[in-house]
Design a protein around this motif. Structure first.
Motif, short mmCIF file in Angstrom:
data_model
loop_
_atom_site.label_atom_id
_atom_site.label_comp_id
_atom_site.label_asym_id
_atom_site.label_seq_id
_atom_site.Cartn_x
_atom_site.Cartn_y
_atom_site.Cartn_z
N GLY A 29 0.84 -1.19 0.00
CA GLY A 29 0.00 0.00 0.00
C GLY A 29 0.87 1.23 0.00
N GLY A 30 0.21 2.36 0.08
CA GLY A 30 0.94 3.62 0.10
C GLY A 30 0.09 4.72 0.69
N PHE A 31 0.67 5.89 0.74
CA PHE A 31 -0.04 7.08 1.20
C PHE A 31 -0.01 8.09 0.07
CE2 PHE A 31 1.54 5.01 5.00
CZ PHE A 31 0.40 5.00 5.81
N GLN A 32 -1.16 8.69 -0.21
CA GLN A 32 -1.28 9.61 -1.33
C GLN A 32 -0.95 11.05 -0.96
OE1 GLN A 32 -1.74 8.20 -4.34
NE2 GLN A 32 -1.63 6.36 -3.09
N GLU A 33 -1.07 11.40 0.32
CA GLU A 33 -0.84 12.79 0.76
C GLU A 33 0.34 12.83 1.73
OE1 GLU A 33 -2.32 15.42 -0.53
OE2 GLU A 33 -3.53 14.09 -1.80
N PHE A 34 1.37 13.58 1.35
CA PHE A 34 2.57 13.71 2.18
C PHE A 34 3.29 14.99 1.78
CE2 PHE A 34 3.26 10.89 -1.41
CZ PHE A 34 4.33 11.49 -2.07
N ASP A 35 4.16 15.46 2.66
CA ASP A 35 4.93 16.66 2.39
C ASP A 35 6.20 16.62 3.23
OD1 ASP A 35 5.57 19.01 1.14
OD2 ASP A 35 4.04 20.21 2.14
N ALA A 36 7.14 17.47 2.89
CA ALA A 36 8.40 17.50 3.64
C ALA A 36 9.01 18.88 3.59
CB ALA A 36 9.38 16.47 3.08
N LYS A 37 9.78 19.17 4.63
CA LYS A 37 10.67 20.32 4.65
C LYS A 37 12.07 19.73 4.66
CE LYS A 37 7.58 23.18 7.43
NZ LYS A 37 7.38 23.81 8.73
N ILE A 38 12.81 20.02 3.61
CA ILE A 38 14.16 19.45 3.48
C ILE A 38 15.14 20.60 3.30
CG2 ILE A 38 15.66 17.94 2.13
CD1 ILE A 38 13.03 16.58 1.09
N GLU A 39 16.16 20.61 4.14
CA GLU A 39 17.26 21.54 3.98
C GLU A 39 18.51 20.69 3.94
OE1 GLU A 39 18.84 25.47 6.24
OE2 GLU A 39 16.67 25.12 6.26
N ALA A 40 19.15 20.67 2.75
CA ALA A 40 20.27 19.74 2.59
C ALA A 40 21.12 20.08 1.39
CB ALA A 40 19.72 18.32 2.41
N ASP A 41 22.35 19.61 1.45
CA ASP A 41 23.21 19.49 0.29
C ASP A 41 23.00 18.04 -0.14
OD1 ASP A 41 25.23 18.82 -1.45
OD2 ASP A 41 26.84 19.68 -0.24
N PRO A 42 22.33 17.79 -1.28
CA PRO A 42 22.00 16.41 -1.63
C PRO A 42 23.22 15.51 -1.83
CG PRO A 42 21.50 17.89 -3.45
CD PRO A 42 21.86 18.74 -2.28
N THR A 43 24.37 16.11 -2.09
CA THR A 43 25.58 15.31 -2.28
C THR A 43 26.27 14.98 -0.97
OG1 THR A 43 27.00 17.24 -2.61
CG2 THR A 43 25.94 16.30 -4.57
#
Length: 177
Positions: A29-43
């Motif tokens: 299964g899964g979830f259809q509604e989600f959100d995030a606050k991301i502060e990052a250097d992806p590398t």
């Protein structure tokens, strides 16, 4: 690259789970509604700050009766506990583009420290000039740790619903200006 803000591209992301059913089959299964606050250097995710929120009422197992049961007090109790959250507390590099991200997971009114494996899949520019980054997240939790203990004994032994939940996220994030 410096630490910047990223927003989830929901159209190109997913939050999925799987659990054993009747001790021998797997239900997804899964979830259809989600959100995030991301502060990052992806590398370099060692300094990342991540806050992820899921609307548990958006659970979708492609079976309406099961989804209604999952939203009930037997499982998620969405009336009392409408969201599941994860707030990162540390991140450790474990290999090239692979990290163990630890944080506080709150589900069903219970908060526990959990660690997820996060793989940085790369960055690119979409056709509209937006910078995007891709991440794959894997982990496991025990639902009983969060008070999700409803189950049914099987006549042949064992239980209807497994305790261990496998979690898998495919995340595409857009760099914010």
């Amino acid at each position: 690259m410096t630490k910047t803000k990223w927003a989830i591209d929901k159209a190109h992301s997913s939050v999925d789970f799987s659990v054993k059913h009747m001790m021998f089959a797997t239900v997804k299964g899964g979830f259809q509604e989600f959100d995030a606050k991301i502060e990052a250097d992806p590398t370099d995710l060692t300094t990342a700050a991540i806050e992820f929120t899921i609307d548990v009422a958006s659970v979708d197992t492609r079976n309406n009766d099961r989804d209604v049961h999952l939203r009930s007090a037997d499982f998620f109790n969405v009336e009392e506990f409408p969201t599941m959250t994860f707030v990162s507390t540390s991140s450790e590099k474990k290999g090239e583009n692979e990290y163990n991200v630890t944080g506080d997971l709150t589900l069903h009114g219970v908060t526990k420290s959990e660690t997820f494996t996060v793989a940085f899949e790369g960055t690119g520019i979409d056709p509209w000039g937006n910078e995007k980054a891709g991440f794959e997240v894997e982990g496991k939790i025990n639902r009983s740790d969060y008070g999700l203990t409803w189950n049914a004994a099987l006549e042949t032994g064992g239980v209807l619903v497994g305790d261990q939940i496998k979690i898998s996220l495919q995340i595409q994030a857009a760099k914010q200006a």
